[in-house]
Scaffold this active site. Structure first.
Site, PDB file in Angstrom:
ATOM      1  N   HIS A 147      47.644  25.905  35.232  1.00  0.00           N
ATOM      2  CA  HIS A 147      46.516  26.211  35.874  1.00  0.00           C
ATOM      3  C   HIS A 147      45.922  25.064  36.490  1.00  0.00           C
ATOM      4  O   HIS A 147      45.529  24.904  37.708  1.00  0.00           O
ATOM      5  CB  HIS A 147      45.513  27.023  35.219  1.00  0.00           C
ATOM      6  CG  HIS A 147      44.429  27.329  36.010  1.00  0.00           C
ATOM      7  ND1 HIS A 147      44.013  28.685  36.233  1.00  0.00           N
ATOM      8  CD2 HIS A 147      43.085  26.678  36.337  1.00  0.00           C
ATOM      9  CE1 HIS A 147      42.960  28.742  37.039  1.00  0.00           C
ATOM     10  NE2 HIS A 147      42.421  27.367  36.797  1.00  0.00           N
ATOM     11  N   GLU A 148      45.451  23.998  35.668  1.00  0.00           N
ATOM     12  CA  GLU A 148      44.915  22.769  35.928  1.00  0.00           C
ATOM     13  C   GLU A 148      45.516  22.146  37.035  1.00  0.00           C
ATOM     14  O   GLU A 148      45.312  21.446  38.074  1.00  0.00           O
ATOM     15  CB  GLU A 148      44.457  21.842  35.174  1.00  0.00           C
ATOM     16  CG  GLU A 148      43.318  22.757  33.888  1.00  0.00           C
ATOM     17  CD  GLU A 148      42.177  23.094  34.761  1.00  0.00           C
ATOM     18  OE1 GLU A 148      41.868  22.679  35.871  1.00  0.00           O
ATOM     19  OE2 GLU A 148      41.529  24.110  34.240  1.00  0.00           O
ATOM     20  N   ASP A 206      28.880  31.437  39.870  1.00  0.00           N
ATOM     21  CA  ASP A 206      30.497  30.950  39.770  1.00  0.00           C
ATOM     22  C   ASP A 206      31.085  30.617  41.231  1.00  0.00           C
ATOM     23  O   ASP A 206      32.258  31.094  41.495  1.00  0.00           O
ATOM     24  CB  ASP A 206      31.287  31.860  39.122  1.00  0.00           C
ATOM     25  CG  ASP A 206      32.793  31.613  38.803  1.00  0.00           C
ATOM     26  OD1 ASP A 206      33.017  30.334  38.893  1.00  0.00           O
ATOM     27  OD2 ASP A 206      33.585  32.574  38.926  1.00  0.00           O
ATOM     28  N   HIS A 263      45.821  23.310  40.662  1.00  0.00           N
ATOM     29  CA  HIS A 263      44.562  22.859  41.492  1.00  0.00           C
ATOM     30  C   HIS A 263      44.884  21.733  42.191  1.00  0.00           C
ATOM     31  O   HIS A 263      44.656  21.364  43.369  1.00  0.00           O
ATOM     32  CB  HIS A 263      43.510  22.700  40.467  1.00  0.00           C
ATOM     33  CG  HIS A 263      42.706  23.865  40.261  1.00  0.00           C
ATOM     34  ND1 HIS A 263      42.264  24.981  41.194  1.00  0.00           N
ATOM     35  CD2 HIS A 263      42.224  24.355  38.968  1.00  0.00           C
ATOM     36  CE1 HIS A 263      41.617  25.913  40.478  1.00  0.00           C
ATOM     37  NE2 HIS A 263      41.649  25.443  39.197  1.00  0.00           N
ATOM     38  N   HIS A 319      36.316  32.822  39.697  1.00  0.00           N
ATOM     39  CA  HIS A 319      36.921  33.173  38.722  1.00  0.00           C
ATOM     40  C   HIS A 319      36.972  34.681  38.494  1.00  0.00           C
ATOM     41  O   HIS A 319      37.384  35.099  37.297  1.00  0.00           O
ATOM     42  CB  HIS A 319      36.421  32.400  37.374  1.00  0.00           C
ATOM     43  CG  HIS A 319      36.438  30.892  37.519  1.00  0.00           C
ATOM     44  ND1 HIS A 319      35.618  30.111  37.948  1.00  0.00           N
ATOM     45  CD2 HIS A 319      37.593  30.130  36.911  1.00  0.00           C
ATOM     46  CE1 HIS A 319      36.168  28.783  37.912  1.00  0.00           C
ATOM     47  NE2 HIS A 319      37.285  28.743  37.123  1.00  0.00           N
ATOM     48  N   GLU A 355      41.601  29.722  42.855  1.00  0.00           N
ATOM     49  CA  GLU A 355      41.536  29.801  41.280  1.00  0.00           C
ATOM     50  C   GLU A 355      42.908  31.047  41.174  1.00  0.00           C
ATOM     51  O   GLU A 355      43.630  30.895  39.975  1.00  0.00           O
ATOM     52  CB  GLU A 355      40.533  30.953  40.904  1.00  0.00           C
ATOM     53  CG  GLU A 355      39.532  29.930  40.507  1.00  0.00           C
ATOM     54  CD  GLU A 355      39.995  29.250  39.261  1.00  0.00           C
ATOM     55  OE1 GLU A 355      40.553  29.684  38.382  1.00  0.00           O
ATOM     56  OE2 GLU A 355      39.696  27.932  39.278  1.00  0.00           O
ATOM     57  N   TYR A 386      36.753  25.997  47.755  1.00  0.00           N
ATOM     58  CA  TYR A 386      36.190  26.613  46.359  1.00  0.00           C
ATOM     59  C   TYR A 386      35.127  27.423  46.416  1.00  0.00           C
ATOM     60  O   TYR A 386      34.152  26.911  45.683  1.00  0.00           O
ATOM     61  CB  TYR A 386      36.254  25.133  45.443  1.00  0.00           C
ATOM     62  CG  TYR A 386      36.520  25.893  43.858  1.00  0.00           C
ATOM     63  CD1 TYR A 386      37.725  26.253  43.496  1.00  0.00           C
ATOM     64  CD2 TYR A 386      35.463  25.783  43.043  1.00  0.00           C
ATOM     65  CE1 TYR A 386      38.191  26.519  42.230  1.00  0.00           C
ATOM     66  CE2 TYR A 386      35.793  26.242  41.499  1.00  0.00           C
ATOM     67  CZ  TYR A 386      37.050  26.593  41.338  1.00  0.00           C
ATOM     68  OH  TYR A 386      37.265  26.787  40.049  1.00  0.00           O
TER      69      TYR A 386
HETATM   70 ZN    ZN Z   1      40.550  26.903  37.770  1.00  0.00          ZN
END
Ligand code: ZN
Lengths: 360, 101
Positions: free
Chosen positions: A180-181, A277, A184, A282, A204, A195
């Site tokens: 996931h990271e 958020d 990005h 998310h 996301e 974002y």
């Molecule tokens: Zn993320």
């Protein structure tokens, strides 16, 4: 060079567009920081200076890494893992480099292996040479902060906290979190999805989708064998939940007195419209997540082979920074048609998926 | 000065987990040492003069904090991303996250 130029233009556009919400809460290129320092009010100036100071270490590192990458042959996997020793100075002390022996520290090895599995997915399946497609070295820092309940991509590297031990375990424990990271980073170099709001939820979602594919491929799982969870193993013992998010059944990953209930909607009609958020990046990511899951289930086999490829090409070639769910739907439907034929089973599956979640 | 009523609330949102956490402390009801420390931190951060939203560089999966201080009928909230928090603000938030309910 070309990439960097493209990025700064995107960042500037976003800043202009969102100025009514928050003048500079997005990716702030150095020249804009300078502008704030010269023309902002005292408070803004103080904070701009501070942000600038705290990012200087990254900027220095990027320059060094830029030089290094010229010396490296393309298609080579390069990883380093650092230890922040519960501090917040990045990158920390170098613990493990490519081809170095495993550490006695499990978090170091998890970060190393997870970065490797992510590199392999993008390289072997999508023919992408690292995050920037130019062999960027994959840097990770573990043991960031004290009982830090988070993991993030800071624009240059991955950063993992140890978790507080009460609610969350260490963040390297789940390989899909690592995927996931890193994704990005890929998104930053490609679609540059802003974002915030739907484009942020897409950002996301791509991270969750490829994070899950990293896990599925490392376990050699077909669509029926996969758990389709994000963060399985991350919740501490005693917490009532299987994971943080579910692509298969959004909203069912956890339900706990301390954490509350998984808020993710499966359908567009239940889109979260609040401001928390970054506008629910998310939360609403589950809608495109579930579309991916549905398409993958209908197409069958290994999800990274066909469905993953469709999504990857959309991220790399089609989507732009302000894309919303509808754009993502039409992009993936078109790409499925180009790859597998108009009205092919694959294209039908992708269209059905977006219809089911209510985006089209 | 020491006698002023004060309540501080911090709400953490965002992050990879995106699970919001809210902690509140009633400074008036705290042990003297901690209460003094918190009052000094609010003072040092120049809290009531801070803008409602402090700009920060946007990085995926970072925390966002909303800190609200109520003092003698005065109320002020500041929203700040973790990349833009100064040392004063950071120690305030760390203390609140640790000792709040
Ligand atoms: Zn993320």
């Amino acid at each position: 060079m070309k990439t960097r130029q493209k990025k700064s233009i995107r960042a500037k556009n976003y800043a202009n567009k969102s100025s009514h919400v928050c003048p500079i809460c997005c990716i702030i290129p150095p020249h804009m920081m300078d502008h704030i320092i010269m023309h902002g009010n005292d408070k803004m100036r103080a904070y701009a200076l501070q942000t600038l100071r705290s990012s200087e270490q990254f900027r220095g590192k990027r320059e060094v890494m830029g030089n290094v990458s010229f010396a490296v042959s393309p298609g080579q996997k390069r990883r380093t893992v650092y230890d922040a020793a519960e501090g917040e100075t990045l990158p920390g002390a170098l613990i493990r480099a490519e081809d170095g022996p495993p550490s006695r520290d499990i978090a170091v090895n998890e970060a190393y292996d997870g970065a490797g599995a992510t590199y392999d997915l993008f390289h072997d399946v999508f023919e992408r040479n690292s995050i920037d497609d130019q062999g960027l070295r994959l840097d990770s820092t573990v043991h960031y902060g004290t009982r830090y309940d988070n993991a993030f991509w800071n624009g240059n590297q991955m950063v993992y906290g140890d978790g507080d031990g009460q609610l969350f375990n260490r963040f390297t424990i789940a390989i899909d979190v690592i995927g996931h990271e890193l994704t990005h980073g890929v998104t930053q170099y490609e679609a540059g999805l802003i974002y915030k709001g739907e484009s942020g939820a897409l950002n996301e979602s791509f991270s969750d989708v490829f994070g899950s594919l990293v896990k599925q491929r490392s376990l050699n799982q077909s669509v029926n064998q996969a758990d389709w969870l994000i963060g399985a193993g991350l919740l501490a013992p005693g917490v009532n939940g299987a994971a943080l998010r579910s692509l298969k059944e959004p909203g069912t990953a956890y339900d706990d007195p301390m954490l509350g209930k998984d808020p993710q909607p499966a359908f567009y009609k239940d889109l979260y419209r609040g401001s928390q958020d970054n506008g629910g990046v998310h939360i609403n990511s589950s809608i495109p997540n579930h579309a991916f899951y549905l398409a993958a289930m209908e197409i069958g086999g290994f999800a990274w082979e066909k469905t993953g490829k469709i999504w990857y090409i959309a991220l790399r070639d089609t989507l732009r920074s302000r894309a919303n769910f509808r754009r993502a739907a039409s992009a993936t439907i078109n790409i499925a048609g180009e790859l597998y034929g108009q009205s092919s089973e694959e294209q039908l599956a992708v269209r059905n998926a977006w219809k089911t979640v209510g985006v089209i | 000065m020491e006698e002023k009523s004060m309540r501080i609330t911090v709400q953490r949102t965002g992050g990879f987990t995106a699970i919001p956490i809210t902690k509140t402390v009633d400074v008036t009801a705290m042990p003297t040492n901690e209460a003094t420390q918190l009052r000094q931190m609010v003072e040092a951060a120049d809290f009531f003069d801070l803008p409602a939203e402090i700009p920060s560089t946007s990085q995926p999966d970072r925390f966002v904090y909303q800190i609200s201080v109520e003092q003698e009928g005065k109320r002020h909230s500041v929203t700040v991303g973790e990349t833009a928090m100064g040392p004063d603000m950071k120690s305030l938030v760390d203390l609140l996250m640790k000792s709040g309910h």
